[in-house]
Design a protein around this motif. Structure first.
Motif, PDB file in Angstrom:
ATOM      1  N   GLY A   3      63.683 -30.078  36.257  1.00  0.00           N
ATOM      2  CA  GLY A   3      63.812 -29.003  37.879  1.00  0.00           C
ATOM      3  C   GLY A   3      65.004 -28.011  37.625  1.00  0.00           C
ATOM      4  N   SER A   4      65.163 -26.887  37.566  1.00  0.00           N
ATOM      5  CA  SER A   4      66.147 -25.476  38.283  1.00  0.00           C
ATOM      6  C   SER A   4      67.546 -26.874  39.070  1.00  0.00           C
ATOM      7  N   ALA A   5      68.660 -26.968  39.187  1.00  0.00           N
ATOM      8  CA  ALA A   5      69.390 -26.590  39.292  1.00  0.00           C
ATOM      9  C   ALA A   5      69.646 -25.984  40.272  1.00  0.00           C
ATOM     10  N   PRO A   6      70.200 -26.245  41.610  1.00  0.00           N
ATOM     11  CA  PRO A   6      71.625 -25.146  42.115  1.00  0.00           C
ATOM     12  C   PRO A   6      72.593 -25.673  40.819  1.00  0.00           C
ATOM     13  N   THR A   7      73.537 -24.117  41.254  1.00  0.00           N
ATOM     14  CA  THR A   7      74.495 -24.339  40.653  1.00  0.00           C
ATOM     15  C   THR A   7      75.410 -24.963  41.326  1.00  0.00           C
ATOM     16  N   ASP A   8      75.237 -26.243  42.503  1.00  0.00           N
ATOM     17  CA  ASP A   8      76.159 -26.835  42.587  1.00  0.00           C
ATOM     18  C   ASP A   8      76.117 -28.677  42.686  1.00  0.00           C
ATOM     19  N   GLU A 122      61.046 -18.965  33.059  1.00  0.00           N
ATOM     20  CA  GLU A 122      62.149 -18.552  33.266  1.00  0.00           C
ATOM     21  C   GLU A 122      62.659 -18.537  31.123  1.00  0.00           C
ATOM     22  N   LEU A 123      62.419 -19.482  31.123  1.00  0.00           N
ATOM     23  CA  LEU A 123      62.639 -20.543  29.846  1.00  0.00           C
ATOM     24  C   LEU A 123      61.706 -19.826  29.160  1.00  0.00           C
ATOM     25  N   ARG A 124      60.610 -20.046  28.955  1.00  0.00           N
ATOM     26  CA  ARG A 124      59.386 -19.391  28.100  1.00  0.00           C
ATOM     27  C   ARG A 124      59.994 -18.318  28.366  1.00  0.00           C
ATOM     28  N   ASP A 125      59.465 -17.026  29.063  1.00  0.00           N
ATOM     29  CA  ASP A 125      60.083 -15.040  29.029  1.00  0.00           C
ATOM     30  C   ASP A 125      61.374 -15.053  27.850  1.00  0.00           C
ATOM     31  N   LYS A 126      62.259 -15.886  27.842  1.00  0.00           N
ATOM     32  CA  LYS A 126      63.685 -16.117  26.474  1.00  0.00           C
ATOM     33  C   LYS A 126      62.938 -16.033  24.945  1.00  0.00           C
ATOM     34  N   ILE A 127      62.503 -17.526  25.550  1.00  0.00           N
ATOM     35  CA  ILE A 127      61.606 -17.969  23.832  1.00  0.00           C
ATOM     36  C   ILE A 127      60.690 -16.883  23.508  1.00  0.00           C
ATOM     37  N   ALA A 128      59.646 -16.373  24.597  1.00  0.00           N
ATOM     38  CA  ALA A 128      58.530 -15.465  24.192  1.00  0.00           C
ATOM     39  C   ALA A 128      59.029 -13.868  23.616  1.00  0.00           C
ATOM     40  N   HIS A 129      60.285 -13.471  24.083  1.00  0.00           N
ATOM     41  CA  HIS A 129      61.353 -12.430  23.483  1.00  0.00           C
ATOM     42  C   HIS A 129      62.575 -12.391  22.438  1.00  0.00           C
TER      43      HIS A 129
END
Length: 550
Positions: A3-8, A122-129
């Motif tokens: 999961g996408s964890a919050p900053t803390d 988010e990660l897939r978008d980076k990987i695609a680019h």
């Protein structure tokens, strides 16, 4: 998977584990349950200072090795002796607390599912680019994986905690029979949540070769062993696991539907568990899919199932496309809403809405909508446009200023989702079947400005898994209105020992027992132009209206 964890860090949100029966459950359910409970009660960030003697592993739960290691029957027997002994009234109270704590874990699973899907996008978008994943991306990935393993261990322990009850005959005493059914339903539903997590989130990560390889690597900093993702897939495919779950389903369908368990006779805790089982998208897969179809090349959901089998699942009530791709709030949905992607509806709502209005919606096609009491399933506040807020004199208010960009982008819907309180567009909100726009007509501009400011003050807060209307650090959807319209009295109810407010408790104030008007109403995809206030009274449950009239 993660999961996408919050900053803390990943915060604990299972306060039930840390009090009363929860403390003992934490011991029985392992370090995962105890740590999550302690950090939930305190509100601190979840850190990975786990006793080195206990290392989480996805080692194919249900295999002979793990049953021997965990001592399934011994664990179940010890749990029963410690938490289900004593006089009948004591047993009932202990079980109610147990279900309450478990409900927090289920809500956490839905949240983690939502965050994992959002992070994957988010990660897939980076990987695609062809962009490299940043250190922050990798930290979120591994931290989420660690949190998922903690949660998975807690769910698995619950699936074991009452399994031995299946071996016993149904008691003649109705109360004892109900306690047995509740215990079995809790363990069965926990097993199905594990399957749902795999189908709706974990399998998506396995379908991406780069992410799959990364998540199968070890990380000593988070106590993640190599090959964990593959082991989770093997557990999902395990014929023995499915056989055990099917045994629980047969018991539930044979004995869990008796007169003592029906809507009138059954208690609230049992009805919650029964709905969880009934609404599980994995239920039919576990019952009908032959396990061998999952054993071969396990490189993602589509390689585990043939195209023909995927099509067949739809006929069995399993909406595979929704399971695979989910949505931003982590809910499984079987179709799109009847008001979704309709320019005429969007234009009508946008032109009618005023700053401070309340938005109610109904989404019967979503998995968890059945868990919300009453007709309406979600509520939000519309904070308006820049022009409206300037006119109200709050555009430069300290609580409004941080949200200028979002408001200018049309994200004027403030809503509490499982991923937290955020701002979205009307188009995003309108993936629904029913919609109501509520307004207090006689409110002064100063009061309306306060409503907007109060709503925006909630943005960024976490989701209130205790559903406690008297708390302010975390917010559930209807609590958002409760804390924004502070000048109005709202009817509240007690739910599993907590003071709560439901969307129907909001809607009832737009019937003959409230000061709100119905500015706009859509039901089953069509606008209700004639007497919308009367139609609203017909939609809200009678018991909610009776409560509001006290």
């Amino acid at each position: 998977m993660p999961g996408s964890a919050p900053t803390d860090g990943v915060t604990g949100i299972m306060s039930g584990w840390s009090i009363g029966v929860g403390r003992g459950l934490g011991r029985k359910l392992g370090t995962a349950g105890l740590l999550l409970g302690l950090y939930c009660a305190s509100g601190f960030a979840f850190e990975r200072d786990i006793d080195p003697a206990y290392r989480l592993s996805a080692e194919a739960p249900g295999t002979a090795f793990e049953r021997e290691r965990l001592g399934i029957r011994e664990e179940c027997g010890l749990h029963r002796a410690e938490f289900h002994g004593g006089a009948p009234d004591e047993q009932q109270r202990a079980q109610t607390r147990e279900v309450l704590a478990y409900q927090g874990l289920v809500e956490e699973a839905l949240t983690m599912r939502a965050r994992s899907i959002r992070l994957l996008d988010e990660l897939r978008d980076k990987i695609a680019h062809r962009q490299a994943l940043s250190g922050r991306d990798l930290q979120r990935l591994n931290q989420g994986a660690a949190a998922m393993l903690e949660q998975r261990a807690a769910l698995y322990r619950i699936s074991l905690a009452h399994e031995c009850w299946l071996d016993e005959p149904v008691p003649d005493d109705p109360q004892a029979a109900r306690r047995q059914a509740t215990a079995i339903a809790m363990s069965l539903s926990a097993a199905l949540v594990l399957y749902d997590n795999y189908l709706s989130a974990i399998s998506l990560y396995r379908s991406d070769s780069m992410l799959r390889q990364h998540l199968n690597r070890s990380d000593s900093g988070f106590y993640i062993k190599g090959g964990e993702l593959n082991r989770i897939a093997a557990s999902f495919a395990s014929p023995e696991n499915r056989s055990r779950v099917r045994r629980g389903l047969v018991w539930f369908e044979t004995h869990g539907r008796s007169g003592a368990m029906d809507e009138e006779g059954g208690d609230e805790a049992y009805r919650y568990l029964a709905q969880l089982i009934d609404q599980s998208p994995s239920r039919n897969i576990v019952r009908h899919v032959r396990p061998l179809e999952f054993v071969g090349n396990m490189f993602g959901m589509f390689s585990l199932l043939s195209v023909d089998r995927l099509s067949g699942l739809k006929d069995e009530g399993v909406h595979v496309s929704s399971l695979l791709f989910g949505n931003a709030v982590g809910l499984v949905e079987s179709r799109r809403g009847k008001l979704d992607a309709r320019p005429d509806v969007l234009t009508r709502v946008a032109s009618s809405a005023r700053a401070g209005d309340i938005l109610l919606e109904k989404t019967p096609f979503r998995l968890t909508d059945a868990f919300i009491p009453g007709h309406w399933g979600h509520v939000a506040v519309w904070v308006g446009s820049e022009a409206e807020l300037r006119e109200l004199g709050v555009w430069d208010h300290p609580a409004v200023r941080p949200h200028h960009t979002a408001i200018r982008a049309g994200r004027g819907v403030v809503e509490a989702l499982r991923s937290g309180v955020e701002m979205n567009t009307l188009a995003h909100f309108l993936n629904v079947d029913d919609l109501a726009l509520l307004r207090q007509e006689d409110v002064a501009d100063a009061q309306r400005a306060q409503i907007v400011v109060q709503a925006l003050r909630q943005v960024g807060k976490g989701y209130d898994f205790n559903f406690d209307v008297q708390s302010t650090d975390r917010i559930v959807c209807s609590e958002l209105v409760y804390h924004s319209y502070i000048h109005l009295d709202w009817p509240t109810e007690r739910h599993l020992g907590r003071v709560t407010i439901s969307p129907d408790n909001i809607a009832v104030r737009a019937t003959t027992v409230g000061p709100l008007s119905v500015a706009l109403l859509y039901h089953d995809g069509s606008e209700v132009a004639s007497n919308p206030r009367g139609a609203m009274e017909g939609l809200v449950e009678a018991q909610v209206i009776r409560l509001a009239r006290r």
